[in-house]
Design a protein around this motif. Structure first.
Motif, PDB file in Angstrom:
ATOM      1  N   GLY A 119      -8.002  -0.751  -3.757  1.00 36.04           N
ATOM      2  CA  GLY A 119      -6.905  -1.638  -4.115  1.00 36.04           C
ATOM      3  C   GLY A 119      -5.916  -1.063  -5.107  1.00 36.04           C
ATOM      4  O   GLY A 119      -5.810   0.140  -5.306  1.00 36.04           O
ATOM      5  N   HIS A 120      -5.186  -1.965  -5.726  1.00 35.79           N
ATOM      6  CA  HIS A 120      -4.072  -1.617  -6.612  1.00 35.79           C
ATOM      7  C   HIS A 120      -4.543  -1.345  -8.039  1.00 35.79           C
ATOM      8  O   HIS A 120      -4.062  -1.950  -8.996  1.00 35.79           O
ATOM      9  CB  HIS A 120      -3.029  -2.737  -6.580  1.00 35.79           C
ATOM     10  CG  HIS A 120      -2.350  -2.861  -5.256  1.00 35.79           C
ATOM     11  ND1 HIS A 120      -1.167  -2.229  -4.981  1.00 35.79           N
ATOM     12  CD2 HIS A 120      -2.723  -3.514  -4.123  1.00 35.79           C
ATOM     13  CE1 HIS A 120      -0.820  -2.500  -3.727  1.00 35.79           C
ATOM     14  NE2 HIS A 120      -1.754  -3.275  -3.191  1.00 35.79           N
TER      15      HIS A 120
ATOM     16  N   CYS B  30       0.841  -1.200   0.000  1.00 36.10           N
ATOM     17  CA  CYS B  30       0.000   0.000   0.000  1.00 36.10           C
ATOM     18  C   CYS B  30       0.878   1.252   0.000  1.00 36.10           C
ATOM     19  O   CYS B  30       0.586   2.225  -0.711  1.00 36.10           O
ATOM     20  CB  CYS B  30      -0.904   0.027   1.223  1.00 36.10           C
ATOM     21  SG  CYS B  30      -2.037  -1.364   1.355  1.00 36.10           S
ATOM     22  N   ASP B  31       1.936   1.220   0.789  1.00 40.58           N
ATOM     23  CA  ASP B  31       2.866   2.356   0.833  1.00 40.58           C
ATOM     24  C   ASP B  31       3.496   2.588  -0.538  1.00 40.58           C
ATOM     25  O   ASP B  31       3.691   3.719  -0.964  1.00 40.58           O
ATOM     26  CB  ASP B  31       3.963   2.113   1.880  1.00 40.58           C
ATOM     27  CG  ASP B  31       3.421   2.100   3.297  1.00 40.58           C
ATOM     28  OD1 ASP B  31       2.414   2.785   3.571  1.00 40.58           O
ATOM     29  OD2 ASP B  31       4.008   1.391   4.145  1.00 40.58           O
ATOM     30  N   GLU B  32       3.811   1.503  -1.253  1.00 37.53           N
ATOM     31  CA  GLU B  32       4.395   1.626  -2.589  1.00 37.53           C
ATOM     32  C   GLU B  32       3.380   2.207  -3.576  1.00 37.53           C
ATOM     33  O   GLU B  32       3.728   3.030  -4.417  1.00 37.53           O
ATOM     34  CB  GLU B  32       4.906   0.269  -3.078  1.00 37.53           C
ATOM     35  CG  GLU B  32       5.517   0.293  -4.455  1.00 37.53           C
ATOM     36  CD  GLU B  32       6.709   1.219  -4.625  1.00 37.53           C
ATOM     37  OE1 GLU B  32       6.976   1.641  -5.768  1.00 37.53           O
ATOM     38  OE2 GLU B  32       7.382   1.560  -3.628  1.00 37.53           O
ATOM     39  N   TYR B  33       2.122   1.800  -3.457  1.00 35.38           N
ATOM     40  CA  TYR B  33       1.077   2.381  -4.316  1.00 35.38           C
ATOM     41  C   TYR B  33       0.986   3.884  -4.062  1.00 35.38           C
ATOM     42  O   TYR B  33       0.925   4.684  -5.003  1.00 35.38           O
ATOM     43  CB  TYR B  33      -0.269   1.703  -4.048  1.00 35.38           C
ATOM     44  CG  TYR B  33      -1.352   2.092  -5.035  1.00 35.38           C
ATOM     45  CD1 TYR B  33      -1.547   1.352  -6.198  1.00 35.38           C
ATOM     46  CD2 TYR B  33      -2.184   3.188  -4.814  1.00 35.38           C
ATOM     47  CE1 TYR B  33      -2.540   1.697  -7.111  1.00 35.38           C
ATOM     48  CE2 TYR B  33      -3.178   3.539  -5.722  1.00 35.38           C
ATOM     49  CZ  TYR B  33      -3.347   2.785  -6.862  1.00 35.38           C
ATOM     50  OH  TYR B  33      -4.325   3.136  -7.767  1.00 35.38           O
ATOM     51  N   ALA B  34       1.004   4.282  -2.793  1.00 31.66           N
ATOM     52  CA  ALA B  34       0.947   5.707  -2.443  1.00 31.66           C
ATOM     53  C   ALA B  34       2.153   6.447  -3.014  1.00 31.66           C
ATOM     54  O   ALA B  34       2.023   7.558  -3.541  1.00 31.66           O
ATOM     55  CB  ALA B  34       0.888   5.873  -0.930  1.00 31.66           C
ATOM     56  N   ARG B  35       3.343   5.844  -2.927  1.00 28.38           N
ATOM     57  CA  ARG B  35       4.545   6.484  -3.454  1.00 28.38           C
ATOM     58  C   ARG B  35       4.425   6.700  -4.968  1.00 28.38           C
ATOM     59  O   ARG B  35       4.765   7.761  -5.486  1.00 28.38           O
ATOM     60  CB  ARG B  35       5.797   5.646  -3.150  1.00 28.38           C
ATOM     61  CG  ARG B  35       7.109   6.363  -3.518  1.00 28.38           C
ATOM     62  CD  ARG B  35       8.294   5.430  -3.525  1.00 28.38           C
ATOM     63  NE  ARG B  35       8.214   4.403  -4.550  1.00 28.38           N
ATOM     64  CZ  ARG B  35       8.347   4.608  -5.866  1.00 28.38           C
ATOM     65  NH1 ARG B  35       8.558   5.802  -6.342  1.00 28.38           N
ATOM     66  NH2 ARG B  35       8.264   3.596  -6.717  1.00 28.38           N
ATOM     67  N   GLN B  36       3.925   5.693  -5.675  1.00 24.15           N
ATOM     68  CA  GLN B  36       3.770   5.823  -7.125  1.00 24.15           C
ATOM     69  C   GLN B  36       2.717   6.876  -7.481  1.00 24.15           C
ATOM     70  O   GLN B  36       2.857   7.580  -8.474  1.00 24.15           O
ATOM     71  CB  GLN B  36       3.429   4.470  -7.747  1.00 24.15           C
ATOM     72  CG  GLN B  36       4.594   3.505  -7.708  1.00 24.15           C
ATOM     73  CD  GLN B  36       4.284   2.185  -8.391  1.00 24.15           C
ATOM     74  OE1 GLN B  36       3.458   2.113  -9.291  1.00 24.15           O
ATOM     75  NE2 GLN B  36       4.966   1.127  -7.958  1.00 24.15           N
ATOM     76  N   LEU B  37       1.690   6.989  -6.666  1.00 20.46           N
ATOM     77  CA  LEU B  37       0.682   8.027  -6.892  1.00 20.46           C
ATOM     78  C   LEU B  37       1.283   9.407  -6.651  1.00 20.46           C
ATOM     79  O   LEU B  37       1.025  10.354  -7.401  1.00 20.46           O
ATOM     80  CB  LEU B  37      -0.519   7.781  -5.984  1.00 20.46           C
ATOM     81  CG  LEU B  37      -1.802   8.525  -6.294  1.00 20.46           C
ATOM     82  CD1 LEU B  37      -2.259   8.289  -7.725  1.00 20.46           C
ATOM     83  CD2 LEU B  37      -2.888   8.110  -5.320  1.00 20.46           C
ATOM     84  N   GLU B  38       2.127   9.520  -5.637  1.00 20.44           N
ATOM     85  CA  GLU B  38       2.812  10.795  -5.364  1.00 20.44           C
ATOM     86  C   GLU B  38       3.756  11.166  -6.501  1.00 20.44           C
ATOM     87  O   GLU B  38       3.923  12.344  -6.817  1.00 20.44           O
ATOM     88  CB  GLU B  38       3.530  10.739  -4.023  1.00 20.44           C
ATOM     89  CG  GLU B  38       2.545  10.812  -2.871  1.00 20.44           C
ATOM     90  CD  GLU B  38       3.193  10.800  -1.497  1.00 20.44           C
ATOM     91  OE1 GLU B  38       4.315  10.239  -1.337  1.00 20.44           O
ATOM     92  OE2 GLU B  38       2.580  11.349  -0.571  1.00 20.44           O
TER      93      GLU B  38
END
Length: 146
Positions: free
Chosen positions: A90-91, A40-48
Motif C-alpha cells: 500500500g501507500h 498506485c501509478d502516483e506512488y510509483a512516480r514518487q518512488l522514482e
C-alpha cells in the motif's frame, strides 16, 4: 606548543560524524497492481523521484501476490511492491520505507492498510495517525506510527 591544530581536527571529525545515517533504498522495485488504479501509478512516480526504478505489473491477480508474501487478509491495500528482500503493502509513507531499509528487521515486509488520504499517491491533507505494521506468515505487528 600549538594545541589549536589537534583541537580543530578533533572538532571537524566529530562534526562530520553527526550527520544522520540514511540507508540507501534499492535501485529497483516491482509494483503489482490493478490496471485501473491511478493512485498506485502516483506512488510509483514518487518512488522514482527518489531514484528507484519501478516496474509495474498490472496483468496478474494481485490477491495471489498478497497471499504469497504472507500478508494478513484484513491489512491489504491497492498495490504490493517488492523492493529488495521486502514487500511494501500500500501507500506506506517513505519515512517508514527508509526506516525499513535502515534497520533491516527480520520481517517479510511492512504495510499500511487501506488507502489513507494524504499518504504518497493519495491526494489531500493528512488526517490522523498512520499505523504502519510489519508482517510475516499472516501475522502482523506494529512497526511505527506516523
Amino acid at each position: 606548543m600549538n594545541r589549536l591544530g589537534p583541537t580543530l581536527l578533533l572538532s571537524a571529525t566529530l562534526l562530520l560524524g553527526t550527520g544522520t545515517a540514511q540507508a540507501a533504498l534499492p535501485v529497483e522495485a516491482t509494483m503489482f497492481k490493478n490496471p485501473q488504479c491511478g493512485c498506485c501509478d502516483e506512488y510509483a512516480r514518487q518512488l522514482e523521484d527518489r531514484g528507484v526504478t519501478v516496474k509495474i505489473v498490472d496483468n496478474i491477480e494481485v490477491g495471489k501476490i498478497k497471499q504469497s508474501i504472507g500478508l494478513p487478509y484484513d491489512l491489504g491495500s491497492c498495490h504490493t511492491l517488492q523492493m529488495g528482500d521486502y514487500a511494501i503493502e500500500g501507500h506506506v509513507p517513505f519515512e517508514a520505507v527508509e526506516k525499513l531499509f535502515e534497520e533491516r528487521p527480520d520481517t517479510r515486509g511492512i504495510g499500511l492498510a487501506g488507502m489513507p488520504i494524504g499518504t504518497p499517491g493519495m491526494p489531500g491533507p493528512k488526517q490522523g495517525d498512520w499505523d504502519v505494521y510489519q508482517f510475516r506468515n499472516g501475522e502482523a505487528a506494529h512497526f511505527m506510527t506516523l
